[in-house]
Design a protein around this motif. Structure first.
Motif, PDB file in Angstrom:
ATOM      1  N   ALA A  96       0.841  -1.200   0.000  1.00  0.00           N
ATOM      2  CA  ALA A  96       0.000   0.000   0.000  1.00  0.00           C
ATOM      3  C   ALA A  96       0.876   1.249   0.000  1.00  0.00           C
ATOM      4  O   ALA A  96       0.545   2.255  -0.647  1.00  0.00           O
ATOM      5  N   ILE A  97       2.001   1.199   0.723  1.00  0.00           N
ATOM      6  CA  ILE A  97       2.933   2.329   0.736  1.00  0.00           C
ATOM      7  C   ILE A  97       3.499   2.541  -0.671  1.00  0.00           C
ATOM      8  O   ILE A  97       3.570   3.669  -1.177  1.00  0.00           O
ATOM      9  N   TYR A  98       3.851   1.412  -1.292  1.00  0.00           N
ATOM     10  CA  TYR A  98       4.377   1.493  -2.665  1.00  0.00           C
ATOM     11  C   TYR A  98       3.353   2.143  -3.588  1.00  0.00           C
ATOM     12  O   TYR A  98       3.679   3.053  -4.355  1.00  0.00           O
ATOM     13  N   LEU A  99       2.123   1.680  -3.490  1.00  0.00           N
ATOM     14  CA  LEU A  99       1.066   2.202  -4.358  1.00  0.00           C
ATOM     15  C   LEU A  99       0.869   3.696  -4.129  1.00  0.00           C
ATOM     16  O   LEU A  99       0.698   4.467  -5.079  1.00  0.00           O
ATOM     17  N   GLY A 100       0.925   4.107  -2.863  1.00  0.00           N
ATOM     18  CA  GLY A 100       0.772   5.522  -2.534  1.00  0.00           C
ATOM     19  C   GLY A 100       1.855   6.369  -3.173  1.00  0.00           C
ATOM     20  O   GLY A 100       1.583   7.403  -3.795  1.00  0.00           O
ATOM     21  N   THR A 220       7.240  -7.771  -5.079  1.00  0.00           N
ATOM     22  CA  THR A 220       8.602  -7.769  -4.536  1.00  0.00           C
ATOM     23  C   THR A 220       8.870  -6.622  -3.564  1.00  0.00           C
ATOM     24  O   THR A 220       9.885  -6.632  -2.884  1.00  0.00           O
ATOM     25  N   PHE A 221       7.960  -5.651  -3.493  1.00  0.00           N
ATOM     26  CA  PHE A 221       8.248  -4.476  -2.649  1.00  0.00           C
ATOM     27  C   PHE A 221       8.473  -4.875  -1.185  1.00  0.00           C
ATOM     28  O   PHE A 221       9.427  -4.426  -0.550  1.00  0.00           O
ATOM     29  N   GLU A 222       7.608  -5.732  -0.686  1.00  0.00           N
ATOM     30  CA  GLU A 222       7.704  -6.132   0.725  1.00  0.00           C
ATOM     31  C   GLU A 222       9.061  -6.793   1.063  1.00  0.00           C
ATOM     32  O   GLU A 222       9.777  -6.304   1.927  1.00  0.00           O
TER      33      GLU A 222
ATOM     34  N   LEU B  65      14.819 -13.897  -2.253  1.00  0.00           N
ATOM     35  CA  LEU B  65      13.996 -12.778  -1.794  1.00  0.00           C
ATOM     36  C   LEU B  65      12.966 -13.229  -0.748  1.00  0.00           C
ATOM     37  O   LEU B  65      12.735 -12.551   0.248  1.00  0.00           O
ATOM     38  N   PHE B  66      12.350 -14.384  -0.995  1.00  0.00           N
ATOM     39  CA  PHE B  66      11.249 -14.799  -0.120  1.00  0.00           C
ATOM     40  C   PHE B  66      11.654 -15.787   0.961  1.00  0.00           C
ATOM     41  O   PHE B  66      10.978 -15.911   1.971  1.00  0.00           O
TER      42      PHE B  66
END
Lengths: 227, 220
Positions: A96-100, A220-222, B65-66
């Motif tokens: 959600a932060i990425y989207l913002g 991948t953002f997380e 990554l995961f």
């Protein structure tokens, strides 16, 4: 889902407020984009006439270069007072932060692109607005593709030493397909006999690329941002 | 990576590469391209080895990554370097074919452009690993996934656009005389790629071990 969008909106609102107070990114990016158009004008004018077919390329390169400037700045700001850590520590979905951040950047870039498109149309005498909606759709999809990758990379690089050098180095190779599609599609629209079927093909390809890039970036953002 | 893997794989690829020239010389002359057609026995396998390396890069990047497995990261670096090398091989052999078939070294068509773009992404990956500093391994893993996402676009590019590059469907429909040496060199290239991958992985493992030893000595 509701909460996801709410968080994204809060991040957009925060970025817009910061920008409204300083107007730093808008003015610097806009000025940079206009200078690029002028630099290209000198490069592509022969005997007082613009080289045929150069306008589409100039429009998209101005978008890419000024976009890179804005992307670098958007996350540079988050480094002050360790704001990024605060943002990441918030108990919300990271995507959600990425989207913002992405939406904030898209709003800024759309303002810049409007000015640049009018300027290029004026300086090079190209009929950008003959199929205005088509161009609008193409520019929007292209910007989403470019900025979705750019926002992720810019966020990834924020803690890296040589981020100002590495952002363009990583961003351009990945987003070249978007630029190729954008330039080819725009050329199909503004040529003497517009080729709408061709423009539609490029638009659908842009949409396909956007879907892949955006999904990959959200996914991948997380893990990328976790320390 | 197992210690014995490299000698076995490299021995195997040596066998393939020793027999390959015999098969390639024995293959019939192609009527329009003549001798230059033989480049194909290197060009296509080099790209396939690159695709293999990119898929290994992408999948191990995802795993790193995961799941945070350091071994996956080491595999990713090794695969990225090999993808650059094999991609370079394809980019060098391609124009040699092009000057004979099209009369120019380079054409800006969809397939060729996408190939250059993919090579650029991989070089960017290596630059990031080299100059990114601490923490760049995770960023590189993200980039590795993006590189893999580009491969399907490259593969289908000859199907969507009418390009000067021969279509992908050429390969399965080859006559047996041309097909045998091609598949032979393809297997040779893939085994070579895996052999180099195992060697490069072992180097990374040793480096990681050395780093750990340094840390242990400093702590004492």
């Amino acid at each position: 889902m509701n909460r996801f969008l709410q968080v994204a909106w809060l991040v957009v609102w925060k970025d817009l407020r910061v920008e409204a107070r300083s107007k730093e990114m808008l003015f610097t990016t806009l000025f940079f984009a206009i200078s690029i158009v002028l630099v290209f004008s000198f490069g592509f004018v022969r005997a007082g006439q613009a080289v045929e077919g150069a306008a589409a390329g100039i429009l998209w390169i101005a978008m890419a270069f000024s976009g890179t400037l804005a992307l670098g700045r958007a996350f540079e700001r988050e480094r002050y007072h360790d704001a990024l850590r605060g943002l990441l520590l918030a108990p919300v979905d990271r995507p959600a932060i990425y989207l913002g951040k992405l939406v904030g950047l898209l709003l800024l870039l759309s303002l810049v692109e409007t000015v640049v498109a009018v300027l290029v149309a004026f300086l090079f005498g190209v009929p950008f607005f003959r199929h205005g909606w088509w161009l609008f759709l193409m520019l929007s999809l292209g910007t989403v593709g470019f900025a979705s990758v750019g926002t992720l990379f810019s966020a990834m690089l924020v803690r890296t030493r040589s981020r100002t050098v590495l952002l363009p180095v990583l961003l351009y190779p990945v987003t070249i397909p978007v630029l190729i599609m954008g330039v080819s599609g725009t050329t199909a629209l503004v040529q003497a006999e517009p080729d709408l079927a061709m423009a539609r093909l490029w638009i659908s390809l842009l949409f396909f690329f956007d879907t892949v890039f955006l999904t990959l970036a959200l996914w991948t953002f997380e893990p990328v941002m976790t320390e | 990576m197992h210690r014995r893997l490299f000698p076995v794989l490299s021995g195997l690829s040596l066998c393939f590469f020793l027999v390959a020239p015999v098969l390639i010389v024995g293959a019939p002359y192609e009527s329009t391209m003549g001798l230059v057609q033989k480049i194909f026995y290197f060009h296509f396998p080099a790209w396939m080895a690159m695709f293999l390396a990119i898929f290994i890069l992408g999948i191990s990047s995802g795993v790193y990554l995961f799941r945070r497995k350091p071994a996956a990261d080491r595999l990713a670096v090794a695969a990225a370097e090999l993808a650059v090398v094999f991609g370079l091989m394809g980019l060098i052999t391609g124009p040699l074919w092009g000057i004979k078939a099209w009369g120019v070294w380079w054409q800006w068509d969809a397939r060729l452009t996408m190939a250059v773009v993919l090579e650029l992404i991989l070089v960017a990956y290596l630059l990031l690993r080299q100059y990114g500093g601490a923490g760049s391994d995770r960023l590189a893993a993200g980039l590795g996934l993006f590189a893999m996402a580009n491969v399907p676009f490259l593969y289908i590019s000859t199907e969507i656009w009418r390009t000067v590059h021969p279509r992908t469907s050429v390969v399965p429909t080859l006559p047996v005389d041309f097909g045998v040496p091609l598949w032979w060199s393809l297997v040779g290239f893939i085994v070579l790629c895996l052999a180099l991958l195992s060697l490069r992985c072992r180097l990374e493992e040793q480096r990681a071990m050395l780093d750990q030893l340094y840390l242990a000595v400093e702590e004492e």
